[in-house]
Design a protein around this motif. Structure first.
Motif, PDB file in Angstrom:
ATOM      1  N   GLY A  58       4.195   2.705 -15.358  1.00  0.00           N
ATOM      2  CA  GLY A  58       5.266   2.263 -14.336  1.00  0.00           C
ATOM      3  C   GLY A  58       6.339   3.024 -14.262  1.00  0.00           C
ATOM      4  N   LYS A  59       6.929   3.810 -15.227  1.00  0.00           N
ATOM      5  CA  LYS A  59       7.853   4.539 -15.160  1.00  0.00           C
ATOM      6  C   LYS A  59       7.576   5.977 -14.217  1.00  0.00           C
ATOM      7  CE  LYS A  59      11.094   6.570 -18.687  1.00  0.00           C
ATOM      8  NZ  LYS A  59      11.442   6.619 -20.307  1.00  0.00           N
ATOM      9  N   GLU A  60       6.183   6.412 -14.425  1.00  0.00           N
ATOM     10  CA  GLU A  60       5.810   7.492 -13.597  1.00  0.00           C
ATOM     11  C   GLU A  60       5.435   7.225 -12.129  1.00  0.00           C
ATOM     12  OE1 GLU A  60       1.994   8.654 -15.513  1.00  0.00           O
ATOM     13  OE2 GLU A  60       3.446   9.411 -17.350  1.00  0.00           O
ATOM     14  N   LEU A  61       5.250   5.875 -11.875  1.00  0.00           N
ATOM     15  CA  LEU A  61       5.018   5.626 -10.435  1.00  0.00           C
ATOM     16  C   LEU A  61       6.394   5.560  -9.829  1.00  0.00           C
ATOM     17  CD1 LEU A  61       2.093   2.823 -10.893  1.00  0.00           C
ATOM     18  CD2 LEU A  61       1.884   4.893  -9.457  1.00  0.00           C
ATOM     19  N   LEU A  62       7.483   4.839 -10.542  1.00  0.00           N
ATOM     20  CA  LEU A  62       8.990   4.844 -10.090  1.00  0.00           C
ATOM     21  C   LEU A  62       9.522   6.323  -9.989  1.00  0.00           C
ATOM     22  CD1 LEU A  62      10.054   1.815 -12.045  1.00  0.00           C
ATOM     23  CD2 LEU A  62       9.775   1.892  -9.828  1.00  0.00           C
ATOM     24  N   GLN A  63       9.203   7.067 -10.840  1.00  0.00           N
ATOM     25  CA  GLN A  63       9.660   8.567 -10.665  1.00  0.00           C
ATOM     26  C   GLN A  63       9.130   9.235  -9.362  1.00  0.00           C
ATOM     27  OE1 GLN A  63       8.972   9.838 -14.398  1.00  0.00           O
ATOM     28  NE2 GLN A  63      11.028   9.093 -15.240  1.00  0.00           N
ATOM     29  N   GLN A  64       7.845   9.004  -9.083  1.00  0.00           N
ATOM     30  CA  GLN A  64       7.217   9.503  -8.123  1.00  0.00           C
ATOM     31  C   GLN A  64       7.880   9.303  -6.711  1.00  0.00           C
ATOM     32  OE1 GLN A  64       3.194   8.543  -8.019  1.00  0.00           O
ATOM     33  NE2 GLN A  64       2.758   9.341  -9.988  1.00  0.00           N
ATOM     34  N   GLU A  97       8.171  -1.888  -0.048  1.00  0.00           N
ATOM     35  CA  GLU A  97       6.426  -1.535   0.027  1.00  0.00           C
ATOM     36  C   GLU A  97       6.121  -0.768  -1.369  1.00  0.00           C
ATOM     37  OE1 GLU A  97       7.544  -1.498   4.457  1.00  0.00           O
ATOM     38  OE2 GLU A  97       8.705  -1.568   2.555  1.00  0.00           O
ATOM     39  N   THR A  98       7.101  -0.017  -1.629  1.00  0.00           N
ATOM     40  CA  THR A  98       6.708   0.876  -2.942  1.00  0.00           C
ATOM     41  C   THR A  98       6.527  -0.254  -4.096  1.00  0.00           C
ATOM     42  OG1 THR A  98       8.378   2.448  -2.174  1.00  0.00           O
ATOM     43  CG2 THR A  98       7.654   2.672  -4.229  1.00  0.00           C
ATOM     44  N   PHE A  99       7.189  -1.068  -4.319  1.00  0.00           N
ATOM     45  CA  PHE A  99       7.135  -2.064  -5.528  1.00  0.00           C
ATOM     46  C   PHE A  99       6.092  -2.936  -5.242  1.00  0.00           C
ATOM     47  CE2 PHE A  99      11.697  -1.779  -6.166  1.00  0.00           C
ATOM     48  CZ  PHE A  99      11.999  -1.151  -7.190  1.00  0.00           C
ATOM     49  N   MET A 100       5.579  -3.399  -4.151  1.00  0.00           N
ATOM     50  CA  MET A 100       4.295  -3.947  -4.047  1.00  0.00           C
ATOM     51  C   MET A 100       2.989  -3.303  -4.132  1.00  0.00           C
ATOM     52  SD  MET A 100       5.316  -5.793  -0.407  1.00  0.00           S
ATOM     53  CE  MET A 100       6.861  -6.796  -0.134  1.00  0.00           C
ATOM     54  N   ALA A 101       3.185  -1.889  -4.035  1.00  0.00           N
ATOM     55  CA  ALA A 101       1.924  -1.036  -4.108  1.00  0.00           C
ATOM     56  C   ALA A 101       2.032  -0.851  -5.729  1.00  0.00           C
ATOM     57  CB  ALA A 101       2.301   0.308  -3.476  1.00  0.00           C
ATOM     58  N   ILE A 102       3.069  -0.714  -6.618  1.00  0.00           N
ATOM     59  CA  ILE A 102       3.044  -0.580  -7.853  1.00  0.00           C
ATOM     60  C   ILE A 102       2.690  -1.709  -8.540  1.00  0.00           C
ATOM     61  CG2 ILE A 102       4.519  -0.389 -10.148  1.00  0.00           C
ATOM     62  CD1 ILE A 102       6.389   1.687  -8.305  1.00  0.00           C
ATOM     63  N   LEU A 103       2.949  -2.798  -8.107  1.00  0.00           N
ATOM     64  CA  LEU A 103       2.366  -4.307  -8.806  1.00  0.00           C
ATOM     65  C   LEU A 103       1.112  -4.371  -8.397  1.00  0.00           C
ATOM     66  CD1 LEU A 103       5.517  -6.436  -7.767  1.00  0.00           C
ATOM     67  CD2 LEU A 103       4.937  -5.853 -10.129  1.00  0.00           C
ATOM     68  N   ARG A 104       0.659  -3.805  -7.486  1.00  0.00           N
ATOM     69  CA  ARG A 104      -0.988  -3.751  -7.151  1.00  0.00           C
ATOM     70  C   ARG A 104      -1.784  -2.947  -7.810  1.00  0.00           C
ATOM     71  NH1 ARG A 104       0.671  -5.200  -0.940  1.00  0.00           N
ATOM     72  NH2 ARG A 104       0.323  -7.607  -1.134  1.00  0.00           N
ATOM     73  N   ASP A 105      -1.247  -2.035  -8.617  1.00  0.00           N
ATOM     74  CA  ASP A 105      -1.942  -0.859  -9.305  1.00  0.00           C
ATOM     75  C   ASP A 105      -2.835  -1.397 -10.524  1.00  0.00           C
ATOM     76  OD1 ASP A 105      -2.114   1.757 -10.941  1.00  0.00           O
ATOM     77  OD2 ASP A 105      -1.427   2.508  -9.139  1.00  0.00           O
ATOM     78  N   LYS A 106      -3.976  -1.256 -10.233  1.00  0.00           N
ATOM     79  CA  LYS A 106      -5.014  -1.640 -11.215  1.00  0.00           C
ATOM     80  C   LYS A 106      -5.396  -0.633 -12.143  1.00  0.00           C
ATOM     81  CE  LYS A 106      -7.448  -5.452  -8.906  1.00  0.00           C
ATOM     82  NZ  LYS A 106      -6.776  -6.518  -9.436  1.00  0.00           N
ATOM     83  N   ALA A 107      -5.336   0.772 -11.749  1.00  0.00           N
ATOM     84  CA  ALA A 107      -5.625   1.772 -12.763  1.00  0.00           C
ATOM     85  C   ALA A 107      -4.779   1.689 -14.083  1.00  0.00           C
ATOM     86  CB  ALA A 107      -5.595   2.969 -11.861  1.00  0.00           C
ATOM     87  N   SER A 108      -3.741   1.301 -13.670  1.00  0.00           N
ATOM     88  CA  SER A 108      -2.589   1.565 -14.588  1.00  0.00           C
ATOM     89  C   SER A 108      -2.431   0.434 -15.519  1.00  0.00           C
ATOM     90  CB  SER A 108      -1.053   1.453 -14.358  1.00  0.00           C
ATOM     91  OG  SER A 108      -0.808   0.302 -13.274  1.00  0.00           O
ATOM     92  N   GLY A 109      -3.239  -0.763 -15.295  1.00  0.00           N
ATOM     93  CA  GLY A 109      -2.877  -2.053 -15.984  1.00  0.00           C
ATOM     94  C   GLY A 109      -1.818  -2.887 -15.568  1.00  0.00           C
ATOM     95  N   ILE A 110      -1.109  -2.363 -14.648  1.00  0.00           N
ATOM     96  CA  ILE A 110      -0.086  -3.306 -14.063  1.00  0.00           C
ATOM     97  C   ILE A 110      -0.574  -4.653 -13.587  1.00  0.00           C
ATOM     98  CG2 ILE A 110       1.831  -3.209 -12.656  1.00  0.00           C
ATOM     99  CD1 ILE A 110       2.477  -0.363 -13.321  1.00  0.00           C
ATOM    100  N   CYS A 111      -1.425  -4.302 -12.622  1.00  0.00           N
ATOM    101  CA  CYS A 111      -2.017  -5.640 -12.114  1.00  0.00           C
ATOM    102  C   CYS A 111      -3.206  -5.919 -12.785  1.00  0.00           C
ATOM    103  CB  CYS A 111      -2.383  -5.051 -10.570  1.00  0.00           C
ATOM    104  SG  CYS A 111      -3.242  -6.509  -9.532  1.00  0.00           S
TER     105      CYS A 111
END
Length: 366
Positions: A192-198, A206-220
């Motif tokens: 989550g930290k890395e995705l926000l820093q990017q 839209e950035t937040f929606m994409a992060i919340l949808r991120d399955k690879a990280s286990g966030i979603c």
């Protein structure tokens, strides 16, 4: 009357919009009419878990929103109630208790805070710039802005801190032997930290929606008995002349859900399609609790589930379906960007119907 406890009523409460498990009183996340947003996560700490029924972290989310007209005020409401009543009781609608302590994100148009708790003890950090995330673990180190008056004394009396050197809340109160689920939390927190820093400096809804949808990280999450049950993204303009816009999915798994905008105005049209049914003999309210199960799915959830089954059965049609959902969401986002950019000025009647109309469009589509 909260989920398990009855507490003293406040003289007045603010209007709130909540995303919550239907069986309990509180909420996982929500916003109030003053642009205050609060969300919570479970944590396990060195403080023992309260087996007795007390306030749930989710009750505290709602109480903070109902009684706080700013993020700081919501934080003060939550910490005062936590110190007075404690936290405890099962957080899951099952006969075997599932208990945890809580961390919170709080934000309004001007300020943002992280609040982390261990039993009745707590530490808070004001976030003054950049981005911040939480994920099922203590994350406030030495940057403590406010704390429980007895926090350090408690740590010393338990032998967790010598009293020498700087005090780190996360280091002192985190478990030495972490439960297995905490390992996954660490990876999610880092991701989550890395995705926000990017996206630093140009983070949008839209950035937040994409992060919340991120399955690879286990966030979603959509497996192992837990799934991301609902998601929320809020835009809180610093300009008080502009409205705050809160996007809710109201369905599980954001990667296959539609974020729909909600704005506080007078005369909001009720949206029964996303309100779960109520039960006269609710197993969550009878003692002993949770002895039977009831179907709490609301109408949008039922239709959404049927659509997901189709998507899994027929990959090609599934992709088309997903694309249509994204187009639906894009329309809502574009409309809100125009509103916040000042290029359109919808009437208060239109805004009162906004969330209803978006849900209705999604229902029709299913």
């Amino acid at each position: 009357q909260c989920t398990y406890l009855e507490i003293e009523q406040a003289e007045r409460t603010h209007a709130v919009v909540l995303s919550r498990p239907a069986w309990l009183w509180g909420a996982e996340m929500g916003a109030n009419e003053h642009g205050v947003c609060v969300g919570n996560e479970g944590v396990w700490t060195r403080e023992p878990l309260g087996e007795d029924e007390a306030l749930l972290g989710m009750d505290l989310v709602r109480l903070g929103l109902e009684r706080g007209s700013s993020a700081r005020e919501a934080l003060e409401v939550i910490t005062a109630l936590l110190e007075r009543y404690g936290q405890g009781g099962s957080c899951k609608e099952e006969p075997v208790p599932f208990v945890y302590h809580n961390t919170f994100l709080l934000a309004d148009r001007a300020e943002a805070w992280v609040l982390e708790t261990a039993g009745r003890y707590w530490a808070a950090q004001q976030i003054r710039e950049g981005s911040r995330n939480i994920s099922n673990q203590l994350s406030i180190g030495r940057e403590i802005t406010a704390e429980h008056t007895g926090l350090r004394q408690r740590a010393r009396s338990q032998g967790w801190w010598s009293g020498d050197g700087e005090f780190s809340f996360a280091e002192v109160f985190s478990l030495t032997q972490q439960p297995a689920r905490m390992q996954a939390a660490k990876a999610r927190y880092r991701a989550g930290k890395e995705l926000l820093q990017q996206h630093a400096g140009h983070i949008t809804a839209e950035t937040f929606m994409a992060i919340l949808r991120d399955k690879a990280s286990g966030i979603c999450v959509d497996s192992e008995g837990f799934r991301t049950a609902g998601s929320m993204v809020s835009v809180l303009p610093r300009d008080p002349a502009l409205p705050c816009v809160h996007f809710f999915t109201a369905t599980p798994d954001p990667s296959r859900s539609v974020f729909k905008p909600f704005i506080f105005v007078a005369g909001i049209k009720p949206v029964p399609q996303v309100t779960s049914p109520t039960f006269r003999d609710d197993p969550a309210k009878q003692i002993p609790r949770f002895q039977s199960a009831v179907d709490r799915r609301h109408e949008l959830y039922r239709r959404h589930e049927a659509a997901l089954e189709l998507m899994e059965r027929d990959q090609e049609r599934g992709q088309e379906l997903l694309q249509t959902l994204r187009d639906l969401e894009k329309q809502g986002l574009e409309g809100m960007n125009e509103l916040l950019g000042g290029t359109v000025a919808p009437s208060s009647e239109e805004l009162a119907d906004l969330f209803f109309d978006c849900v209705e469009a999604e229902m029709k589509f299913y």
